[in-house]
Structures are given as C-alpha cells and as structure tokens.
Design a protein around this motif. Sequence first.
Motif, PDB file in Angstrom:
ATOM      1  N   SER A  10       0.717  -1.451   0.015  1.00  0.00           N
ATOM      2  CA  SER A  10      -0.271  -0.090   0.152  1.00  0.00           C
ATOM      3  C   SER A  10       0.812   1.127  -0.004  1.00  0.00           C
ATOM      4  O   SER A  10       0.541   2.197  -0.602  1.00  0.00           O
ATOM      5  CB  SER A  10      -0.784   0.160   1.201  1.00  0.00           C
TER       6      SER A  10
ATOM      7  N   GLN B  50      -2.223  11.049   1.944  1.00  0.00           N
ATOM      8  CA  GLN B  50      -2.187   9.551   1.884  1.00  0.00           C
ATOM      9  C   GLN B  50      -0.969   8.524   2.067  1.00  0.00           C
ATOM     10  O   GLN B  50      -0.974   7.507   2.801  1.00  0.00           O
ATOM     11  CB  GLN B  50      -2.760   9.071   0.469  1.00  0.00           C
TER      12      GLN B  50
ATOM     13  N   ASP C 219      -9.870   6.798  -3.954  1.00  0.00           N
ATOM     14  CA  ASP C 219     -11.032   5.977  -3.816  1.00  0.00           C
ATOM     15  C   ASP C 219     -10.687   4.458  -4.211  1.00  0.00           C
ATOM     16  O   ASP C 219     -11.127   3.722  -3.363  1.00  0.00           O
ATOM     17  CB  ASP C 219     -12.125   6.694  -4.576  1.00  0.00           C
TER      18      ASP C 219
ATOM     19  N   GLN D 227      -7.709   3.185  -4.466  1.00  0.00           N
ATOM     20  CA  GLN D 227      -6.530   2.824  -3.508  1.00  0.00           C
ATOM     21  C   GLN D 227      -7.150   2.275  -2.250  1.00  0.00           C
ATOM     22  O   GLN D 227      -6.933   1.279  -1.909  1.00  0.00           O
ATOM     23  CB  GLN D 227      -5.599   3.792  -3.400  1.00  0.00           C
ATOM     24  N   ARG D 228      -8.130   2.905  -1.758  1.00  0.00           N
ATOM     25  CA  ARG D 228      -8.615   2.928  -0.182  1.00  0.00           C
ATOM     26  C   ARG D 228      -9.364   1.497  -0.670  1.00  0.00           C
ATOM     27  O   ARG D 228      -9.514   0.686   0.351  1.00  0.00           O
ATOM     28  CB  ARG D 228      -9.582   3.750   0.081  1.00  0.00           C
TER      29      ARG D 228
ATOM     30  N   SER E 100       0.821   4.115  -2.796  1.00  0.00           N
ATOM     31  CA  SER E 100       0.617   5.489  -2.476  1.00  0.00           C
ATOM     32  C   SER E 100       1.764   6.241  -2.861  1.00  0.00           C
ATOM     33  O   SER E 100       1.759   7.277  -3.512  1.00  0.00           O
ATOM     34  CB  SER E 100       0.501   5.451  -1.013  1.00  0.00           C
TER      35      SER E 100
END
Length: 417
Positions: free
Chosen positions: A153, A184, A379, A381-382, A157
């Motif tokens: 992650s 982020q 959005d 990625q989350r 990011s």
Amino acid sequence: MFCTLDRPGTGRGRILLTALLLVLPSLALAQASVLTLDSALRTAWDNNPELAAARWGIDIAEGERIQAGVLPNPEVGWEMEDTRSGSQTTTVSVSQMFELGGKRGARLSLAGRDAELAALELERQRNVLRAEVFGAFQAAVQAQEGLQLAEESLRLSERGLQVVQGRVKAGSASPVEATRAQVQVSEVRLEQGRAEQALTVAYQQLAAATGASMAPFSRVEKASAETPAMPSRTQLLERLEQTPDMRLARLQIDQREAALDLARTQRVPDLTVSVGSQYSETDRERINVVGVSMPIPLFDRNQGNVLAAARRADQARDQRNGAELRLRSEVVQALAQWGTAAQEVQAFDRSILSSAQQAVEAATRGFERGKFSFLDVLDAQRTLVAARLQYLQAQAQQSEARARLERIFGDLSLASR
C-alpha cells in the motif's frame, strides 16, 4: 571452492580459525531463523512448561497407586508396670493392623482411576497446546501478510504521489491533489508502523507458545499445502464422545464412584492383633500375651464422607452433561465460522481482489491522461486496501475456527478419517 588453513600455531591460522568460529553460529542462526509449523509444534512438545507439568502428573499418579497398595506397617511396643526395683513387670509386643471391608482394593481402584485421569489430562493438554501453537502460528502468518500489505500500500501510495507531482509540475493538476497524495502516503506509513508492531507481538506470542522467552526466528513459513477441507458437522458430532474432554468427563464419574466405594469401606472398623511376651521380676516368670482390638463404630461411621462422596459423583454426572452441551455448541459455532470465512476467502480469490486491483490501475492510468481526478485514484486505492484487509480477516477467522476445533479433536487431518 577450496581453501587451506595454516597451522593453528601460526598467526594467520589463528585469525582464520577465530573468523570461522564467529561465522559458524551466524550460519546456524540463519538456517534456524525460518520457523515452520511442524518445527514449532516439535519445539512446543519439548519445551512448553504446561505440557511438561502435565507429564509429571502421570508419575505422580503412579506414585499414589504404589502407595495405595502398601500394607500397614507393624508396630513394636514396650511397656513397664511398677517401676520399683525387683517388682517390675515388662511387656514387649508386636501389633499388626488388618484392614477389613476391602479398603486396600478400593484404594487401588481409586488410584487406577487417578492414573487414567492423568493420562487423559496429558492428551487433552497436547490438544490444547497444538491449538495454541497453530493459532499463534497462523496469527504470525497473518501479521506477516499484513505487513506485506502495508508495504504494498505504501508503494502504491508513493507511486500515486509521483504521478500527482508530475502532473502538478506539468501544470495539469492542482497542488491540492499533491497535498492529498502526501497525506495518503503519511497515513499508509502509520499503518505500516502499526503492522510492524503487530508482527513483533505475534512473533513473541508464538515464541511463548513454544516455550521460548524470546523469538529465535525472524520469519515464519506459511504451509505450502492447501487448507484442509472443512469437516462435516455430522462427522465431528459423532466423534465427540471420543474426544479427550468427553472421555475425561466420563472418567471423572468413575473416579468419583471409586471414591464413594472407598468412603463406604471406611465404615468397617479395622482389626488390630498383637502378640508379645511379659516378664515379671516378682514371680521370675515369663508368659506370652495375645491381644485383639477393634474400634466400636458407635458415633463415627464415616457417614459425612460417604454423603460428600455420593454428591461429588452426582456433581460429576451433571458436569459431564454440561461438557457435552458446551462442546456441541462449540463445534457448531466453529463450523459456522469456518464456513462463512471460507466463502468470503473464495469470493475474494475469485473476483473481489482482482477487480479492486484493476480498478486502481484503471483509475491511475485515467488520472495520468486527465480523465479522472485524484480523488478517484484515492478511492480506488482505499477500496483495494480495504478488500485486502477483509481478505486477511477472513483468513484469520478461518484459522481461528480450525484452531477451536483442533482444541477439541486434536489434529483434524486425523479426526476426519
């Protein structure tokens, strides 16, 4: 590659020998730094203090069984009548108590039940330890994968941040989007720190389960074999009576019944026989003496202990029924948890994870081309990170359900046969 060592007496030989001695422990540590489930279980069998304490229970029960069969010792007595010189009467006797009412046989029967209880307790403790080690090992695996997810992650990011910074420099994106991307990245770095801490805790818990004060490994190796199929509810419930918990509950009833039989035998008084020789200085004569004694069970007939033992037997029967209800409920709940988690894992494997990954890639490419805003990238990625976390949680739920069942049945690969 070949090398030669000078004689140890020379300076170069001493240097090479010292270096070799320093390197060998490091090589051995490197080889032992990866822990497998089988090696964790073997280490736990050898080092876990709770299991070691349960093993001593067998020797303790054997000692009590030996003592239960020992006959009472004879007694030697010496007695003098009239301490005046020349008129003394001296008696020397030997007494032996004979147990009546089957006391010795009742003690041996009770000691035999205690020995069986100790052996069953050891078996139950092995199942408990196996479940604890398996659960701790799987938790360590999940923590490792959680850290890998946090690192992935973070890379995701950082890639998004690079894309945003490139578009900001080109004048095709607002600096606000770069700030969002930086926030982020900072949030994901915090998640990575928490994942590292969780991994340290998981390693320490696994080390404690194996009987070590510190983790002597740097990584745990996930089993390459697939997760075993979930056993059927009917099959496990049919095997419930053969589990150590249920056998232990039934044997406790037998043990309480044996204690009741022993309490009943205590109502019968024991017989003491004595033989001896008496010498009178006044008569200058020696005579033989024989005696028999037995308590009169007038007040104490062991009635209180008999009543208590009878109620303990009744209590053991109720505890056996309670254990069956508890184990049945535990099996049903664990199977339901396993089934739900397995369905979630399959759903994530089949479509959810791949779709979420594709959404991130599509949003990133669209943002590079100016088709989407960076909010769309965030959005996506989350969503991917959340899906991966839910996937890990589903795997953890599946492992926890299996550990709950192995605590009852032992190795499920054997219990399902």
